[in-house]
Scaffold this motif. Structure first.
Motif, short mmCIF file in Angstrom:
data_model
loop_
_atom_site.label_atom_id
_atom_site.label_comp_id
_atom_site.label_asym_id
_atom_site.label_seq_id
_atom_site.Cartn_x
_atom_site.Cartn_y
_atom_site.Cartn_z
N PHE A 186 -13.28 3.89 -37.37
CA PHE A 186 -12.08 3.67 -36.56
C PHE A 186 -11.27 4.97 -36.46
CE2 PHE A 186 -7.87 2.20 -35.47
CZ PHE A 186 -8.05 1.03 -34.73
N GLY A 187 -11.10 5.64 -37.61
CA GLY A 187 -10.34 6.88 -37.62
C GLY A 187 -10.99 7.98 -36.79
N ARG A 188 -12.31 8.09 -36.87
CA ARG A 188 -13.01 9.11 -36.09
C ARG A 188 -12.97 8.79 -34.60
NH1 ARG A 188 -18.10 9.77 -40.33
NH2 ARG A 188 -17.16 11.43 -41.61
N HIS A 189 -13.04 7.52 -34.26
CA HIS A 189 -12.95 7.12 -32.86
C HIS A 189 -11.56 7.47 -32.31
CE1 HIS A 189 -14.54 4.79 -29.46
NE2 HIS A 189 -13.32 4.29 -29.31
N LEU A 190 -10.53 7.24 -33.13
CA LEU A 190 -9.17 7.59 -32.73
C LEU A 190 -9.04 9.10 -32.55
CD1 LEU A 190 -6.22 6.96 -32.19
CD2 LEU A 190 -5.84 6.92 -34.68
N ALA A 191 -9.60 9.87 -33.48
CA ALA A 191 -9.53 11.33 -33.38
C ALA A 191 -10.17 11.81 -32.08
CB ALA A 191 -10.21 11.97 -34.58
N GLN A 192 -11.34 11.29 -31.75
CA GLN A 192 -12.01 11.68 -30.51
C GLN A 192 -11.18 11.27 -29.30
OE1 GLN A 192 -16.01 10.17 -30.05
NE2 GLN A 192 -16.19 10.96 -27.96
N SER A 193 -10.58 10.10 -29.37
CA SER A 193 -9.75 9.62 -28.26
C SER A 193 -8.55 10.53 -28.04
CB SER A 193 -9.28 8.19 -28.54
OG SER A 193 -8.44 7.72 -27.52
N LEU A 194 -7.94 10.99 -29.13
CA LEU A 194 -6.77 11.87 -29.01
C LEU A 194 -7.12 13.22 -28.41
CD1 LEU A 194 -5.10 11.09 -32.46
CD2 LEU A 194 -4.25 10.41 -30.20
N LEU A 195 -8.36 13.66 -28.63
CA LEU A 195 -8.80 14.96 -28.12
C LEU A 195 -9.44 14.87 -26.74
CD1 LEU A 195 -10.36 16.23 -31.46
CD2 LEU A 195 -8.29 17.15 -30.38
N CYS A 196 -9.84 13.68 -26.33
CA CYS A 196 -10.54 13.49 -25.05
C CYS A 196 -9.69 13.98 -23.89
CB CYS A 196 -10.89 12.01 -24.89
SG CYS A 196 -11.69 11.63 -23.31
N GLU A 197 -10.31 14.69 -22.95
CA GLU A 197 -9.60 15.28 -21.82
C GLU A 197 -9.80 14.50 -20.52
OE1 GLU A 197 -11.06 19.27 -21.84
OE2 GLU A 197 -9.95 19.82 -23.65
N SER A 198 -10.42 13.35 -20.62
CA SER A 198 -10.62 12.53 -19.42
C SER A 198 -9.28 11.98 -18.94
CB SER A 198 -11.57 11.36 -19.73
OG SER A 198 -11.60 10.45 -18.66
#
Length: 335
Positions: free
Chosen positions: A37-49
């Motif tokens: 969950f935490g890693r998914h959130l981290a990727q979501s925060l960095l996502c540029e879409s």
């Protein structure tokens, strides 16, 4: 990747949009997917879409993140130490702690400008591995975070964190999935005897998957069978077998503490939590116990469990625990 039982909690979190805190503390039982969950959130925060459904998985930021080289992301875990003498090739071993030097390096990263003109995201896991100096060093940054810095702390034992660290984070308690959903997921993974493994794991599906190894299951059943008949239990012989089989102290103390929990639970609530397939043996033993003596011994096992990550003479630990078990479960004096 999110697990199917996390979707509702995920939607509730991302619906907050820009109101997300700069520091989020993810808590819950081990083995429910907090790290995923935490890693998914981290990727979501960095996502540029620009799409609403993040992370997209295909933008440059997502591809860098998934490759493990996004310049604006750090994951802080216990340090890796080298052990061995000068004449031998040193072996690498994971430490139990996140050190102050690691946090100081992290603070340097946090105060840099973001490479992609966005956020700088830090994931710390498990957060309770921060030693005192490291926790105090991190606290300064949590109190006055630079713009764009976000922290995700993952903890199995969040109450061990400094109160000042906890007060600077918003806690999100992730829950154990419904039993039927957990069993369905375990079936998809091809796990045999899913019900028994899920019960032993306290309902946590990832922990149940880890416990499903055939060799571990056989060793556990053999161990519990000996506990069930303390009059025939041979502490020295069982300790020798456990030592030869290289069964970890952490695993043995885990089995033992759960067995004791079920014995006590039978006396209080006439039910078992961890070993329903051993309910008959547990019930036969529970009728003769002194509950005070049992709980004192349970405290002893929990202390041994806390020390299980330190270098120990495993066989000696097993002998002490098993002799103590025989004393703890001897029939109560009714007179």
């Amino acid at each position: 990747m999110l697990y199917q039982w996390q979707l509702a909690e995920w939607q509730a979190l991302i619906s907050q949009g820009e109101r997300l805190p700069h520091a989020l503390l993810l808590t819950g039982e081990p083995g429910i997917g907090k790290l995923a969950f935490g890693r998914h959130l981290a990727q979501s925060l960095l996502c540029e879409s620009t799409a609403a459904d993040k992370p997209c998985g295909v933008c440059d930021a997502c591809r860098w993140y998934l490759a493990g080289n996004h310049p604006d992301f750090r994951e802080l875990t216990p340090a890796v130490e080298e052990e061995g003498d000068d004449d031998a090739k040193p072996k690498k071993k994971a430490s139990a702690w996140i050190t102050v030097d690691q946090v100081r390096e992290l603070n340097d990263f946090v105060h840099l400008s973001a490479h992609r003109a966005g956020r700088r995201v830090t994931l710390i896991q498990p957060a309770e591995a921060l030693n005192l100096a490291a926790a105090n060093a991190l606290l300064k940054t949590l109190e006055e975070p630079p713009p764009g810095a976000m922290f995700i702390l993952v903890s199995h034992q969040w109450r061990r964190l400094l109160p000042t660290i906890r007060s600077r984070c918003r806690r999100l308690a992730l829950t154990i999935p419904p039993r039927e959903q957990a069993l369905a997921w375990l079936a998809q993974q091809g796990i045999s005897d899913a019900e028994a493994n899920l019960a032993e794991a306290g309902g946590a599906p990832l922990a149940a998957q880890e416990r499903s190894d055939a060799g571990v299951t056989a060793a556990r059943r053999s161990f519990l069978a000996e506990l069930a008949d303390p009059r025939k239990l041979d502490p020295l012989g069982l300790a020798e077998r456990l030592d030869k089989q290289k069964v970890e102290v952490a695993r043995v103390t885990d089995w033992l503490s759960r067995w004791l929990h079920d014995l006590a639970r039978l006396g209080l609530a006439q039910s078992v939590r961890y070993y329903p397939d051993e309910a008959g043996r547990l019930a036969s033993l529970a009728t003769t116990l002194d509950p005070v003596r049992l709980m004192r011994y349970h405290d002893t096992v929990l202390e041994a469990k806390k020390l299980s990550s330190h270098p120990l003479n495993a066989r000696l630990v097993y002998e002490q625990l098993l002799f103590g078990y025989q004393q703890a479960v001897r029939p109560a004096n009714k007179g």
